[in-house]
Structures are given as structure tokens and as C-alpha cells.
Motif scaffolding. Structure first.
Motif, PDB file in Angstrom:
ATOM      1  N   PHE A 134      -4.445  -4.942   7.069  1.00 47.03           N
ATOM      2  CA  PHE A 134      -2.987  -4.891   7.073  1.00 47.03           C
ATOM      3  C   PHE A 134      -2.427  -5.850   8.114  1.00 47.03           C
ATOM      4  O   PHE A 134      -1.537  -6.655   7.843  1.00 47.03           O
ATOM      5  CB  PHE A 134      -2.533  -3.461   7.374  1.00 47.03           C
ATOM      6  CG  PHE A 134      -1.051  -3.289   7.494  1.00 47.03           C
ATOM      7  CD1 PHE A 134      -0.280  -3.048   6.368  1.00 47.03           C
ATOM      8  CD2 PHE A 134      -0.423  -3.356   8.722  1.00 47.03           C
ATOM      9  CE1 PHE A 134       1.087  -2.884   6.475  1.00 47.03           C
ATOM     10  CE2 PHE A 134       0.937  -3.198   8.830  1.00 47.03           C
ATOM     11  CZ  PHE A 134       1.694  -2.960   7.706  1.00 47.03           C
TER      12      PHE A 134
ATOM     13  N   SER B  98      -1.344   2.717   6.793  1.00 39.64           N
ATOM     14  CA  SER B  98      -1.471   1.608   5.851  1.00 39.64           C
ATOM     15  C   SER B  98      -2.406   2.005   4.722  1.00 39.64           C
ATOM     16  O   SER B  98      -3.389   2.711   4.919  1.00 39.64           O
ATOM     17  CB  SER B  98      -1.993   0.365   6.574  1.00 39.64           C
ATOM     18  OG  SER B  98      -3.312   0.572   6.971  1.00 39.64           O
ATOM     19  N   LYS B  99      -2.068   1.522   3.541  1.00 41.54           N
ATOM     20  CA  LYS B  99      -2.844   1.861   2.354  1.00 41.54           C
ATOM     21  C   LYS B  99      -4.256   1.269   2.467  1.00 41.54           C
ATOM     22  O   LYS B  99      -5.241   1.921   2.158  1.00 41.54           O
ATOM     23  CB  LYS B  99      -2.133   1.271   1.146  1.00 41.54           C
ATOM     24  CG  LYS B  99      -2.614   1.747  -0.180  1.00 41.54           C
ATOM     25  CD  LYS B  99      -1.684   1.160  -1.234  1.00 41.54           C
ATOM     26  CE  LYS B  99      -2.159   1.445  -2.621  1.00 41.54           C
ATOM     27  NZ  LYS B  99      -1.298   0.750  -3.594  1.00 41.54           N
ATOM     28  N   GLU B 100      -4.311   0.040   2.977  1.00 38.94           N
ATOM     29  CA  GLU B 100      -5.601  -0.597   3.148  1.00 38.94           C
ATOM     30  C   GLU B 100      -6.090  -0.359   4.574  1.00 38.94           C
ATOM     31  O   GLU B 100      -5.494   0.420   5.300  1.00 38.94           O
ATOM     32  CB  GLU B 100      -5.501  -2.112   2.864  1.00 38.94           C
ATOM     33  CG  GLU B 100      -4.583  -2.875   3.797  1.00 38.94           C
ATOM     34  CD  GLU B 100      -3.129  -2.791   3.368  1.00 38.94           C
ATOM     35  OE1 GLU B 100      -2.676  -1.669   3.053  1.00 38.94           O
ATOM     36  OE2 GLU B 100      -2.442  -3.809   3.365  1.00 38.94           O
TER      37      GLU B 100
ATOM     38  N   THR C 244       2.027  -1.111   3.263  1.00 42.41           N
ATOM     39  CA  THR C 244       0.859  -1.826   2.745  1.00 42.41           C
ATOM     40  C   THR C 244       1.169  -3.314   2.650  1.00 42.41           C
ATOM     41  O   THR C 244       2.324  -3.730   2.677  1.00 42.41           O
ATOM     42  CB  THR C 244       0.439  -1.300   1.368  1.00 42.41           C
ATOM     43  OG1 THR C 244      -0.764  -1.948   0.992  1.00 42.41           O
ATOM     44  CG2 THR C 244       1.501  -1.583   0.323  1.00 42.41           C
TER      45      THR C 244
END
Lengths: 362, 414, 491
Positions: free
Chosen positions: B143, B136-138, B197
Motif C-alpha cells: 500500500f 489496507s486491503k493489501e 487500498t
């Protein structure tokens, strides 16, 4: 009514297949993979080719000398004392082997399915089953194997079918794994994974005809070797050469990995059922043959009574190594290496004695 | 036998209450696990999404009030011990047999800590080899908390459907723990993880719609969670993110990735201001031939990709199905466009990653007799970056669907 | 003491003194007190001698006595008594013991003045039910008649289907005080001699006062009375009997039992159904397949449920797992107890259903299954899943049609449930393998229980599934028949 209850070739086939074929599901593949990496799959085949002449010699001798079983054969060829001594040596080796082996299986059951229980309880239950099964005698063991073998085979075929899509054939390359010399050395020293077959000769006289023993046994040996080879090939191609060394129970890893559609994702317990049945049968058979061997050495006719003490003893020995997998790999590895030369040399020694004696007589 | 039966039955009460016996209602089922980095190495934040059995059950009287899952985060060293620490506030024992996804924050994946933590995860018996790996980007906890699907109430269903559908369309790679370890331990290829994301950052797209990654889709409504693109791992550390298009190319070029068909748009050769929507069908695996020169340790790789195409939409309304020359042009155009994009991507991998995510190391293996030999030649660092690679797409067949021809705009406007 | 007296009595022959004989009989049968025992005195016309007809009035056909005995004796002239009596069977007897036995088995004994012998005339008329439809082992296709409580009717039902002069009905006596006839029915050209000897020996070994019927006979001659597996097939279908006689089995019949015993038998005898053979191959095998599934469900489903839910929850698909968990959250009992409660409840309903007077029968089923189950679920005593599981295991048990084998299956089910509760699949499989090995080790009159599957014998391979009738050419070799091949000589 006196129905002929002796065993036939199909029972021999089933027993041999269970006895030998089960090697594909224990730690044997990871044992091989330690030394040979992805070349592990053809080691059983090479090892089998190395020990096959020994099996032929033993069967030839049994037929020629008209021995009742292995101990009888030793006695006839080597004389009473020497024969019994040799048989006792074999008994000790194989008993040790089987005790360690049963520990191996108990550890598999424990680590994979019953993490929190102590191995002692599992071992006790396991032994109780083996003892009560073995008491029923060789005929019942043979018949039961025959009843179960279609189901066991079907479950194996299902595993193969399900895992097929995860196989990547290119992973068998580089073909010689960790190096040709390692692979050959491993093949030479691991012939003893088939040593259990020698124990089956104890049951030689419980077959309808000697040819039943020979035909059933040989066909089963070939099929078992093919089966093992194919399954090892699957392990090599599903895991890669780096991962296979790290997996201690590849068969179970595979049953955990495969899934039957999206709904049944965790189906290892289904395969575990058949694996357990085969495992029980294998150790019931081994325990019975061990006891028979022991009984034959000490001329005990009602050797079935010894099943309980021997089963208990093997449990105690099995419990001695304190750590499971790692020590097991070490002990078992050494024992296998030790057993192989015996397995290869001994039959030819016996053959030599036989030919010499025959000349003396004539 | 009778005696024996009684003996067994008699023994049973003694053995009863064995330690592995757990009632179903005394377990909490973790559907997804997230792992985040903390300030301290060796300590991670684990997030567990626990399914609520009451939700959706017909037995619960106040069905509507039941949340489908509970998400908890806790700091610890590894997955299993942390889950037992969590029992300070979770009532039941947490089991991870039903876990479908492992969500790793990009921040953690980009450090060497990632390999350590995932090792300990894989060692546990409960996490299966089939668990999907999502980057996940975050933060993973963020997420999981943001993820709020409206239709699939039960989280395990959401992940199952979401991942399998995104997989079918080729937007994400097939990435489970099993594959991660094989590729990472094999140390010859790049591993692609699923990129996702919940932070929406719409990007203005000009050209084909899939040169973007998760989060960049210009959309309105729906769940904010997007699964798109792939995280590239080299030797167990994340190094980059692939766009959806690149992920598709990687899927096409890798024969171990099962991909049957995908929808994509290609530039219209006759009317360049439009795109043509094409369903790309791959029936046969790509043919990858390697000529390896042992002395120079150099490889020439020829890739031939046979495929079929079904034209789905032609917004320019050009009559491709009937006019052979147009058809031929379209075919050439699709092929050359695909080749162009693929070559560009391969070039990127050779120069920028200096390794490939297509699992092509499989094809070079047969030139070596044993593993030490193979490892010494070093496909990853020596052979691939310097290899000559040629790519050909071959369209075997073109279908036009059920419509023979499009409506003639001129006639309609008449 | 009494036994001794009986033995001295046995040796006693009839004396030539008519009155003495009569007194002895009167004494024996407590004439006067024993209302049923009748003596008719008359004078024969042909030789003017005193005659006495002694019989049980309840056992004989009085019309027949009148027509074939009394009126000829009073009216006819003739050289000997055989020329006068018109009844079918007249036998000379000399021992007092024989006289008593003949009277008790419904014959008229004729004593004559100055004669040392008596004559026994068969006019017996035991009351019995008419031949009716088979109720326990009903079939859709195939003969529907069942045995009745009369041995003659039963033999005629068998002979109707086996028209063979070699079909022997051999009589053996059993019982010290009340002597009963056991009829061994077999085909002399086929049946194995050792088997016959074994059966005769076992029957002769029974030393009890009375073996009233086949049901008790079964328990006297079987090998393992405590085993949960039946080793003798108890059936009420004459067509079953004749099929097995043709294969080389032996059938036992007794008066006042509306069924027969077939032996030796194997596991397959209990599992197969005569209808499998009456239906066409595909249909018969399909119904067998369904029964295998039923057998598996009834034996295993509850046990598997316990094992999976308590030990291997990872195997249950997530949706199902959450559903079961949600249902179980309100239930007070541990899962295994829940299963046992429901299984026991089902058995209770079943047992009560058999004992209950028949007009109430259908009601109890509905009350038990629906209302009890529904109420228990609503009261959160058991979870609805358990109702489904135990209903499934209970219902499928009805597909096992043989009543004895049905018990085996139901008892085994409880063994498996308890086993599954100990160590999940591990202990369940332990129990299964020991159970299986026990089955394999069983023998019925020397025949292995799972023959011809294991051990293998030459047979029609009618094991899991049957083959076309045209391909059935063998009698089962495990019976060691005198004639192995002949069932069907077509190629």
C-alpha cells in the motif's frame, strides 16, 4: 524604608491552589481509578468533605490559642515534650510523603520528556532548583505564586477548552463506578491528598492578618477541589472506565492528545511549561515548609540554612524505590491511607484538650 | 545571587551533552508506519515511510531529483526495536512523533495478532493517541509503496489532507488509536477503522454511487490510492468491511463522530430513473432514547435523526422548489429512503455482527448503578442483538441553493 | 597625611590681616602657576579700603563681574557692601575652607582689608549644552525636551512641570577632594521621611575622593552592585522626573549630568514608557501589549528555539520541522552553538554600532545585519532559520527602551539560551523560575521590585495595563507616602 512585606490573602490563595491543585496532574487520578474506575471524579470532593471539619478545627484552634504556627499550637496544647513529639511524627510522615511525591514528579518528567536521561540527573537539577528557590523565603514564594497563578490558570483553561470536544458525558455512567462501597471507602481513606494544607499552617504568622490565612486558604481549597473534580471528570469522560486504569499520567495523556488546529498538532510541551513552573513552586513551597517544621521542632531560628541538607535528604529518600510508577502507586497508596485517620482524628483530639483545659483554667 | 549565578553557569558545562539532546538533522521523521503479518506469530513486518527534509526545500540545488520520502520494510517483533534494527541501513535515528497514520494490512487485522501488536505500539511514548488507524486491503508495505500522490509531494501533507477531507465527506469513520482502545477495552461496541487500498477493482455501480468500498470506484486518472468505507472490528479483530454508505450511516448515528454535512444522491421520487443530489446537513445530534426493561434485560431503542437538506442537483429537472406537493414528496422520499437504508444496516449489525458500531452503549449505561452490574447485563451480546429499534429521519428544512428553478428543458429544445 | 593637612586647613578662619589672607589663598590655588585663577585688586570708593576679588576666570561670567561688582565698587557710594554690589546673591563667609569651596564652585570671593569675613558673590557661568531633544527615550506624543548638563536648567525644567511650593531641592555634598552637590528633589508633603533619611544616609556614607556625576552616584548608592537588575531609574526626561515626584519618589540631580536618578523604583518603572500615559488608554495599552510580546521574544525566543529543536522536536509542526532539518543538514555546528554565535554576533554589531563614529553608524548596521548574515548563510556556516530567530530576538530588544533594563534583558537572554541547552524546557523553566524568584525578592530602597503586582499594595493598578486617568486616585502605597489619596479626586 519599612514596607510591610507580610503575605496577604491572595498569596495564600495562590499558594494553596498550587499546593493542592497540582494533584490533578500527577498519579492521583490513576490511583483513584484503580479502585473506583469511572467514579474517580467525585472522590476528591467526598474526601474533601470528610477532611474539611479538621481544617476548620485547626484554624479555629490557631486563632483561639494565638499560636504562631502548628508546632507552637501543639506545644501550647500538649506541653513541650508531647507537642514536639507529635510534630516530629507529622514531620516524618510528611517528609516521607514529599520525598515519594517528588520522585513521582521526576519520573513523570523523565518518562514523558527525557526518556534517555537518568532520573538521577533530573532529580539533582530538580532539587537544586527547589533548594535555591526555598532559600528565598516564604514571602518570595508567596509573591511568585501570585505572579504565576494567572498564567497557570489560563493554561489549564486552555487545556479544558481544547479537550472539551473529546469529552463524552455519557461515560460518567454507571455513576457508582466499580461499586458504591469501593467508592465510599476510597473517599474515606484518601482525605490525605489534602494533607499538604496542614503544612501551610506553619506559615500562619507570616500573614498580615490571621483572616488572610483563613479566607485565602478556604477559597483556594474550594476552588482546588472543584478544579480537581472537574479535571477528574474530564479524565473519566475522555478515557473510558477501562482505559483510565491503565493510564498513569492522565493529564499528560490529555495534553498529548489535544491539538490546536491542524498546524499545531503536538502541543504538550506548551502545557508542560506551565505544569513545570507549578511543580517547581509546589516543591519549593513544600521544602520550605518542611524545613520550617523541622526548625520549629528543634528550636532552630535560622532554619533557612537547613533547606540544603533537607532537600538533599529528600532526594536520597526519593531515589530509594527502584521502580517508578508501580511501586510508587503501592507506597503512596499505603502512606495516604495511613495519613488520613491521623488527619481526621488529630484536630478533634486537640479540640477536646483545648476545651478541657479552658474549663480547668476558668 | 551573583555567586549563585556563577554556580549555575559553572554547573552547566558539567550537565552539557545530556543524553536527550538530539540535533534535528540526526533524526529521521517517520510519517507513516505500516504493519504486516508474517508467517510466524509474534513477528511482523514493519514498514516506515521516512520524510525527506530536502524535498521541497528551497535550499536543495537539485530539488527536482529529491524523492519526497523513503519507504523501508523490516521484520521484527515490535515497532521500537525494529526501528533501531533498521539503523543498520538507515543513517539516522528514527522518531515517530510526527507519525500521522498507522496502516495495518487487512490480513493482520483479521487475526488475533493485531491486538498484541497494537498494544505494543500504544505503549511507546512516541506514537500518539491521535494517530489514525488505516486498514489496507493489501499488504501495508505494498500500500505504502503504491501510494504515489502527484500533487501532495510531502507525505505528511498527503495523509493529513486526504484523511481530513475524506472524513468531512463521511466516506470514512473517525478512527484514531485513542478511540480504538476505548471501544475495544470497553468491549461493548464495534470499532470502525478507515478502509483503504491501492488496488483498483472498479465495480459497475447501479444506483447510488456509494454502495462500494475502497478500490471499487470507477475512475480514471489520479492516485490509485482510495480511502473509502470502514473496517469493522469486534473485540479487536476485524470481521467485515462497511461500504461508504454504511459508513456514513454509522457516522450519522454515532454522536461521538463529528459529521456536519455530506453529499449523497437519493432516488428521485417523481422520475425514478434519476437521482437527486442532496447535501445532507446535520446540525443537531441524533436523539437516541432507550427504554430498558431490567427484568427481561431487553431494550427498545428509538432513534430520531433531525437533519436539513440542500438540494444540489436535480437531473430530472422536476420543479421541486416551486411545487409544494413535489417538495413534500421529495421530503418524504428522502426520509423514507434514509430510514430504509438505515434500518437495513441496523438489521445487518444486529443479525450478522451481533453488535453495533454506533457507540450506543453510552445510552444504556445510565440504567446501571455500577460497572459490574453493567457488564453483567452485557449490552454487546445480550441486549443489542435482541433490541427493538425504530429509526426516524426528520427533515427539518429543505434548501434549494441559489437557483430558484432549473432550466426548462422543453423550452430550450424548442 | 594629606587628609590631616586638609582637616587642619578646614578649621582655619580668616584673619583680619588682608595680605595674609591673600597669601594663603595664593598658596592654596598655586597662584601664578594656575593660570585660570585670577585675583583682581581694587580700592572701593565707599570706604577707601583695599579689596581683592578672587575667582576662576573660566567659571565666572566676566560681564557680570564688571557690571555688578567692579563698576559699583569703583563708583558707588553707600553704607555697606550690600548696598553697593548689585549681584543677586551675596553671602558672608568666615572660613578659609568655605572660601576655597566657593571659588571652585564658580563664585567670586571678595576679601577686604581689615575684615575677618569674606563675601561670596554668585556670578558663576558654567558652560553647558542648550536644552535639546530627548534622544534615548524619545516619544511621539509628549514633551520632547531632555535634561542638560546644568543643574539649574534641570531644576527649572522640573519646576516648570511641578508648580508647587512644597517641591524641595535639598543639597547634599559628596566627595572628599572634589566636593560635588547632589540635589534631592522631592515633594515634602508626599514623600516618606524614612525614605529621605535612608537616601541621605547612603549619600553621606560615600567616602571617596570624587563622585563626578550621577552615573557613578547610582553605583555608590544602589544595594546590589552585582545584580543584573537596575534598582534606580536613570532617565533624561524631566517629565518622567516630575511624574515620579508627584507620586512620592525622590529625584537626584547633579551638575554635569544630563539626566536624573529616580528612586525607589519597581520593575514596572523600567517597563512602562511615559508615552503609555500620554497616549489614550487603548493606544497606550496596545503599545504595552506589543512591548510584552517584544519582551517575551527577546528573552525567550532563542532559548525556546534551542529547547524545542534539541529536546522537543515533536512540538515543531512537521513542515517547519522538515524545513529546519533541511537547512541544518549543511551546517557544521551544533544548534546551540549556532544560536550563540549569532546572538554574540548581533551583540557585537550592536556594541560596535554605539562606539563607531556617527557618520559610519548606519553603514555598519547594514553591513553587519545583511551582508554578514547573508554571507554566513550562503557559506553554510549558519542556517537561515537562526538568522531569523536571532534577528527577531535582537530587534525586539530595542522595544525595551530603558538602557539599563535593556542590558538586563540581553544578559538574561544568554542565561536562558544556555539553560535551554542543558535540559530543554525542563532546565529552561528551572532557570526561569529562579530568575523570577530573584526578581520578586529584589528590593529598591525597601520597595519590592514587582510591587504593586506582588505583593499587592493600594495603587492605581497600573501594572500590566493601565486604566483610564480619571480612575487613578491613589499614590502607590508601597512608597508609604504621607498623603495616599489625592492624585485625582474626581469620581
Amino acid at each position: 524604608m519599612n514596607v510591610n512585606k507580610k503575605l496577604s490573602s491572595f498569596e495564600m490563595f495562590s499558594m494553596t491552589l498550587i499546593l493542592i491543585g497540582m494533584k490533578l496532574s500527577d498519579t492521583t487520578p490513576s490511583l483513584f481509578a484503580q479502585k473506583s474506575q469511572n467514579a474517580l471524579w467525585y472522590i476528591p470532593f467526598l474526601a474533601f468533605l470528610i477532611v474539611l471539619p479538621s481544617f476548620f478545627v485547626i484554624m479555629y484552634l490557631l486563632e483561639k490559642v494565638q499560636a504562631k504556627h502548628l508546632v507552637n499550637l501543639f506545644e501550647l496544647l500538649l506541653g513541650k515534650l508531647l507537642g514536639k513529639g507529635l510534630a516530629f511524627f507529622i514531620f516524618l510522615l510528611s517528609f516521607l510523603m514529599i520525598s515519594l511525591d517528588s520522585r513521582n514528579y521526576v519520573e513523570q518528567i523523565k518518562t514523558l520528556y527525557f526518556e534517555r536521561s537518568s532520573s538521577l540527573i533530573i532529580f539533582v537539577l530538580f532539587c537544586v532548583v527547589c533548594v535555591f528557590g526555598a532559600i528565598r523565603g516564604i514571602e518570595v514564594i508567596g509573591y511568585t505564586s501570585k505572579v504565576l497563578i494567572p498564567f497557570l490558570t489560563a493554561s489549564l483553561v486552555l487545556v479544558i477548552f481544547l479537550v472539551y470536544e473529546h469529552m463524552i458525558w455519557e461515560r460518567i455512567y454507571p455513576i457508582f463506578g466499580s461499586g458504591l462501597q469501593f467508592v465510599l471507602k476510597e473517599s474515606l481513606f484518601k482525605g490525605s491528598i489534602f494533607a499538604d494544607f496542614i503544612l501551610l499552617t506553619m506559615a500562619y504568622s507570616s500573614f498580615k492578618k490571621p483572616s488572610d490565612f483563613k479566607i485565602g486558604g478556604l477559597i483556594a481549597l474550594f476552588i482546588a477541589v472543584l478544579e480537581i473534580t472537574f479535571l477528574f471528570l474530564i479524565y473519566a469522560t475522555v478515557f473510558d472506565y477501562n482505559s483510565i486504569e491503565k493510564v498513569s499520567f492522565p493529564f499528560h495523556e490529555i495534553t498529548q492528545y489535544v491539538q490546536l488546529g491542524d498546524f499545531f498538532t503536538n502541543i504538550e510541551t506548551f502545557f508542560m511549561v506551565f505544569w513545570l513552573l507549578a511543580t517547581f513552586l509546589r516543591f519549593i513551597l513544600l521544602l520550605y515548609l518542611q524545613t520550617w517544621l523541622f526548625g520549629a521542632i528543634f528550636n532552630i531560628d535560622e532554619f533557612e540554612l537547613l533547606v540544603l541538607p533537607l532537600g538533599f535528604l529528600s532526594m536520597v529518600i526519593g531515589l530509594i524505590p527502584d521502580n517508578s510508577v508501580v511501586t510508587e502507586l503501592v507506597y503512596r497508596n499505603q502512606l495516604l491511607d495511613l495519613l488520613t485517620p491521623v488527619l481526621i482524628v488529630l484536630p478533634f483530639l486537640l479540640l477536646a484538650i483545648y476545651t478541657l483545659r479552658r474549663k480547668q483554667v476558668t | 545571587m551573583a555567586k549563585f549565578c556563577w554556580l549555575v553557569i559553572g554547573l552547566m558545562p558539567i550537565l552539557f551533552g545530556c543524553e536527550d539532546m538530539v540535533e534535528l538533522e540526526k533524526q529521521s521523521y517517520v510519517v507513516a508506519v505500516g504493519i504486516d503479518k508474517t508467517d510466524q506469530d509474534g513477528t511482523y513486518q514493519f514498514t516506515y515511510q521516512i520524510a525527506n527534509p530536502e524535498a521541497g526545500s528551497s535550499l536543495a540545488a537539485n530539488n527536482a531529483d529529491q524523492a519526497p520520502s523513503e519507504i523501508i520494510s523490516i521484520v521484527g517483533t515490535d515497532l521500537m526495536t525494529t526501528s533501531s534494527t533498521a539503523n543498520a541501513f538507515v543513517t539516522k535515528q528514527m522518531v515517530m512523533d510526527q507519525t500521522r497514520v498507522l496502516i495495518i494490512s487487512e490480513e493482520l487485522a483479521r487475526t488475533d495478532q493485531f491486538l498484541r501488536v497494537i498494544q505494543s505500539v500504544a505503549r511507546s511514548n512516541q506514537i500518539r493517541r491521535g494517530v489514525k488507524l488505516v486498514i489496507s486491503k493489501e499488504n501495508a508495505s505494498q500500500f505504502m509503496n503504491n501510494n504515489d500522490p502527484a500533487l501532495e509531494q510531502r507525505p505528511h501533507k498527503y495523509y493529513q489532507y486526504m484523511l481530513s477531507r475524506a472524513r468531512e465527506t463521511g466516506l470514512i469513520p473517525d478512527a484514531d488509536i485513542h478511540r480504538f482502545f476505548q471501544i475495544t477495552e470497553g468491549d461493548a461496541d464495534l470499532f470502525l477503522g478507515i478502509y483503504a487500498t491501492t488496488i483498483e477493482d472498479p465495480k459497475d455501480v447501479s444506483g447510488p454511487e456509494d454502495t462500494i468500498v475502497a478500490g471499487e470506484i470507477p475512475k480514471h486518472g489520479g492516485n490509485s490510492t482510495q480511502f473509502m468505507g470502514a473496517a469493522v472490528f469486534k473485540e479487536g479483530i476485524m470481521i467485515d468491511v462497511l461500504t461508504a454508505e454504511e459508513t456514513r450511516i454509522a457516522n450519522i448515528l454515532d454522536k461521538t463522530m463529528k459529521m456536519d454535512e455530506l453529499l449523497a444522491s437519493y432516488p428521485d421520487p417523481v422520475a425514478p430513473e434519476y437521482n437527486v443530489a442532496v447535501k445532507y446537513i446535520q446540525k443537531n445530534e441524533p436523539k437516541i432514547e432507550i427504554n430498558y426493561d431490567r427484568v427481561a434485560n431487553h431494550a427498545a431503542i428509538q432513534v430520531i435523526i433531525p437533519f436539513e437538506a440542500e438540494i444540489i442537483a436535480i437531473p430530472s429537472l422536476i420543479n421541486y422548489s416551486q411545487v409544494d406537493s413535489y417538495k413534500e414528496r421529495l421530503k418524504k422520499s428522502i426520509e423514507s429512503y434514509a430510514e430504509h437504508v438505515t434500518r437495513q444496516f441496523i438489521k445487518k449489525t444486529q443479525e450478522f455482527y451481533r453488535a453495533e458500531p454506533f457507540y450506543w452503549s453510552l445510552y444504556i449505561r445510565k440504567f446501571f448503578k455500577d460497572i459490574p452490574d453493567f457488564e453483567e447485563a452485557d449490552w454487546n451480546k445480550q441486549i443489542y442483538p435482541n433490541a427493538d429499534i425504530t429509526v426516524y429521519y426528520q427533515m427539518k428544512r429543505m434548501h434549494f441553493g441559489k437557483m430558484l428553478d432549473d432550466t426548462h428543458l422543453n423550452e430550450v429544445r424548442d | 597625611m594629606r587628609k590631616k593637612k586638609a582637616q587642619t586647613q578646614q578649621k582655619q578662619t580668616l584673619s583680619s590681616d588682608f595680605v595674609n589672607n591673600l597669601d594663603q589663598l595664593k598658596n592654596c590655588f598655586s597662584y601664578g602657576v594656575n593660570n585660570d585663577f585670577s585675583i583682581r585688586l581694587l580700592q572701593a570708593k565707599y570706604n577707601n579700603k583695599e579689596l581683592a576679588l578672587c575667582y576662576y576666570a573660566s567659571l565666572v561670567n566676566s560681564d557680570k563681574i564688571e557690571q555688578s561688582l567692579i563698576s559699583p565698587l569703583l563708583e558707588q557710594e553707600g553704607a555697606s557692601i550690600f548696598a553697593i554690589i548689585t549681584a543677586e546673591s551675596v553671602k558672608k563667609i568666615t572660613l578659609l575652607e568655605e572660601v576655597i569651596e566657593n571659588i571652585t564652585s564658580g563664585k567670586v570671593v571678595l576679601l577686604m582689608q581689615d575684615e575677618k569675613v569674606a563675601f561670596s558673590i554668585d556670578v558663576s557661568n558654567f558652560q553647558h549644552r542648550a536644552v535639546s531633544q530627548s534622544e534615548i527615550e524619545s516619544v511621539v506624543r509628549g514633551p520632547k525636551e531632555a535634561f542638560t548638563e546644568s543643574i539649574h536648567v534641570n531644576i527649572s525644567l522640573i519646576r516648570k512641570q511641578v508648580r508647587n511650593s512644597q517641591l524641595i531641592t535639598e543639597v547634599l555634598k559628596v566627595g572628599e577632594r572634589s566636593q560635588q552637590d547632589i540635589q534631592l528633589v522631592y515633594n515634602k508633603q508626599i514623600v516618606n521621611q524614612e525614605l529621605l533619611d535612608d537616601i541621605r544616609q547612603r549619600i553621606n556614607k560615600i567616602k571617596v575622593d570624587n563622585v563626578p556625576n550621577l552615573e557613578s552616584l547610582e553605583q555608590y548608592i544602589e544595594e546590589r552592585p552585582y545584580s543584573i537588575f537596575p534598582t534606580i531609574f536613570y532617565t533624561e526626561r524631566p517629565d518622567n522626573a516630575s511624574t515620579y515626584i508627584d507620586r512620592g519618589h525622590v529625584v537626584l540631580l547633579m551638575e554635569s549630568s544630563a539626566s536624573c536618578l529616580i528612586l525607589p523604583v519597581t520593575f514596572w518603572t523600567f517597563f512602562h514608557n511615559p508615552e503609555d500615559r500620554y497616549a489614550r488608554v487603548a493606544f497606550g495599552n496596545f503599545s504595552r501589549l506589543i512591548r510584552y510580546i517584544a519582551l517575551f521574544f527577546t528573552l525567550m525566543i532563542s532559548a525556546i528555539y534551542v529547547a524545542l529543536a534539541n529536546f522537543h522536536s515533536e512540538m515543531i509542526p512537521p513542515d517547519l520541522l522538515l524545513a529546519i532539518t533541511a537547512a541544518r543538514e549543511r551546517v557544521p555546528f551544533p544548534l546551540i552553538l549556532e544560536v550563540i554565535i549569532m546572538e554574540v554576533a548581533f551583540e557585537l554589531i550592536r556594541e560596535a554600532g554605539i562606539r563607531i563614529p556617527s557618520p559610519l553608524g548606519p553603514t555598519i548596521g547594514i553591513v553587519g545585519a545583511l551582508i554578514l548574515g547573508q554571507a554566513a548563510v550562503e557559506a553554510n556556516i549558519i542556517s537561515p532559520i537562526i538568522v531569523i530567530v536571532s534577528a527577531l530576538s535582537g530587534l525586539t530588544s530595542f522595544a525595551i527602551s530603558d538602557p539599563s533594563f535593556n542590558f538586563t534583558v540581553r544578559i538574561s537572554r544568554f542565561i536562558f539560551i544556555i539553560a535551554a541547552g542543558v535540559f530543554g524546557m525542563f532546565s529552561l523553566m528551572s532557570a526561569l523560575i529562579l530568575w523570577l524568584m530573584y526578581v520578586v525578592s529584589l528590593k529598591s530602597f525597601g520597595v519590592p521590585y514587582l510591587a504593586p503586582l506582588s505583593p499587592t499594595f493600594k495603587s492605581n493598578r497600573d501594572v500590566y495595563f493601565r486604566r483610564a486617568l480619571k480612575k487613578e486616585r491613589w499614590r502607590p502605597a508601597y512608597l508609604l507616602p504621607k498623603d495616599l489619596q489625592n492624585m485625582n479626586k474626581n469620581k
